[in-house]
Design a protein around this motif. Sequence first.
Motif, PDB file in Angstrom:
ATOM      1  N   ILE A  74       0.852  -1.196   0.000  1.00  0.00           N
ATOM      2  CA  ILE A  74       0.000   0.000   0.000  1.00  0.00           C
ATOM      3  C   ILE A  74       0.887   1.244   0.000  1.00  0.00           C
ATOM      4  O   ILE A  74       0.642   2.196  -0.749  1.00  0.00           O
ATOM      5  N   LYS A  75       1.922   1.235   0.810  1.00  0.00           N
ATOM      6  CA  LYS A  75       2.862   2.356   0.845  1.00  0.00           C
ATOM      7  C   LYS A  75       3.501   2.564  -0.534  1.00  0.00           C
ATOM      8  O   LYS A  75       3.687   3.695  -0.983  1.00  0.00           O
ATOM      9  N   GLN A  98      -8.621  -6.776   1.770  1.00  0.00           N
ATOM     10  CA  GLN A  98      -9.565  -5.666   1.829  1.00  0.00           C
ATOM     11  C   GLN A  98      -8.905  -4.343   2.225  1.00  0.00           C
ATOM     12  O   GLN A  98      -9.367  -3.275   1.840  1.00  0.00           O
ATOM     13  N   ARG A  99      -7.801  -4.398   2.973  1.00  0.00           N
ATOM     14  CA  ARG A  99      -7.122  -3.167   3.402  1.00  0.00           C
ATOM     15  C   ARG A  99      -6.624  -2.330   2.226  1.00  0.00           C
ATOM     16  O   ARG A  99      -6.372  -1.139   2.373  1.00  0.00           O
ATOM     17  N   ALA A 100      -6.490  -2.936   1.064  1.00  0.00           N
ATOM     18  CA  ALA A 100      -5.949  -2.236  -0.096  1.00  0.00           C
ATOM     19  C   ALA A 100      -7.018  -1.490  -0.897  1.00  0.00           C
ATOM     20  O   ALA A 100      -6.677  -0.746  -1.818  1.00  0.00           O
ATOM     21  N   VAL A 101      -8.270  -1.663  -0.553  1.00  0.00           N
ATOM     22  CA  VAL A 101      -9.351  -1.104  -1.369  1.00  0.00           C
ATOM     23  C   VAL A 101      -9.247   0.412  -1.533  1.00  0.00           C
ATOM     24  O   VAL A 101      -9.330   0.923  -2.651  1.00  0.00           O
ATOM     25  N   GLN A 105      -8.694   2.258  -5.038  1.00  0.00           N
ATOM     26  CA  GLN A 105      -9.725   3.143  -5.593  1.00  0.00           C
ATOM     27  C   GLN A 105      -9.114   4.473  -6.016  1.00  0.00           C
ATOM     28  O   GLN A 105      -9.442   4.995  -7.086  1.00  0.00           O
ATOM     29  N   ARG A 106      -8.202   5.002  -5.199  1.00  0.00           N
ATOM     30  CA  ARG A 106      -7.516   6.247  -5.581  1.00  0.00           C
ATOM     31  C   ARG A 106      -6.665   6.023  -6.834  1.00  0.00           C
ATOM     32  O   ARG A 106      -6.562   6.899  -7.686  1.00  0.00           O
ATOM     33  N   PRO A 113      -2.074   5.279 -17.280  1.00  0.00           N
ATOM     34  CA  PRO A 113      -3.207   4.430 -17.668  1.00  0.00           C
ATOM     35  C   PRO A 113      -3.034   2.951 -17.286  1.00  0.00           C
ATOM     36  O   PRO A 113      -4.019   2.279 -16.997  1.00  0.00           O
ATOM     37  N   VAL A 114      -1.813   2.467 -17.269  1.00  0.00           N
ATOM     38  CA  VAL A 114      -1.582   1.063 -16.903  1.00  0.00           C
ATOM     39  C   VAL A 114      -1.862   0.862 -15.413  1.00  0.00           C
ATOM     40  O   VAL A 114      -2.489  -0.124 -15.016  1.00  0.00           O
ATOM     41  N   VAL A 115      -1.425   1.809 -14.599  1.00  0.00           N
ATOM     42  CA  VAL A 115      -1.702   1.732 -13.163  1.00  0.00           C
ATOM     43  C   VAL A 115      -3.210   1.787 -12.927  1.00  0.00           C
ATOM     44  O   VAL A 115      -3.750   1.023 -12.121  1.00  0.00           O
ATOM     45  N   ARG A 116      -3.890   2.680 -13.635  1.00  0.00           N
ATOM     46  CA  ARG A 116      -5.360   2.774 -13.498  1.00  0.00           C
ATOM     47  C   ARG A 116      -6.015   1.440 -13.823  1.00  0.00           C
ATOM     48  O   ARG A 116      -6.893   0.972 -13.093  1.00  0.00           O
ATOM     49  N   LYS A 117      -5.592   0.825 -14.924  1.00  0.00           N
ATOM     50  CA  LYS A 117      -6.194  -0.439 -15.355  1.00  0.00           C
ATOM     51  C   LYS A 117      -5.934  -1.552 -14.338  1.00  0.00           C
ATOM     52  O   LYS A 117      -6.854  -2.292 -13.974  1.00  0.00           O
TER      53      LYS A 117
END
Length: 130
Positions: A74-75, A98-101, A105-106, A113-117
């Motif tokens: 997450i970091k 679930q902690r990564a949600v 989402q951000r 675009p690759v990170v978004r996908k």
Amino acid sequence: MAEEHKRIDFLLEELKNEDWKVREDAAELLAEVGEPDAIEPLIEALDDEDWHVREAVALALGVFEDEQTVEPLIKSMSDEKANVRYGAALSLSIVGDQRAVDVLQRATEDENPVVRKVAKVALKEIEIRQ
């Protein structure tokens, strides 16, 4: 068995090598071996000065599907390099915690675009596992 541990110890030492390419290769090989003793040293290597190494480590940590990798990954989702964020998102999708949600989402609005996908795929994976 002792021979296998010698190889793992060697790879763990190579995570500290002065050459970034050696460190990157060591992270990739540790993922292939899948030895749980490598998790902590790999987590430490997420702070490596070289983004190639951070990316390889982020990708390697997903192989273990271990919940102790979630917070460090997450970091890594705030890393300046998109490659590292991609690797972290992909590994978070594999771990499925679930902690990564929130961070994923951000990341669906990441500049890359690759990170978004990958973030969108990761969110779907986590949803499926719930």
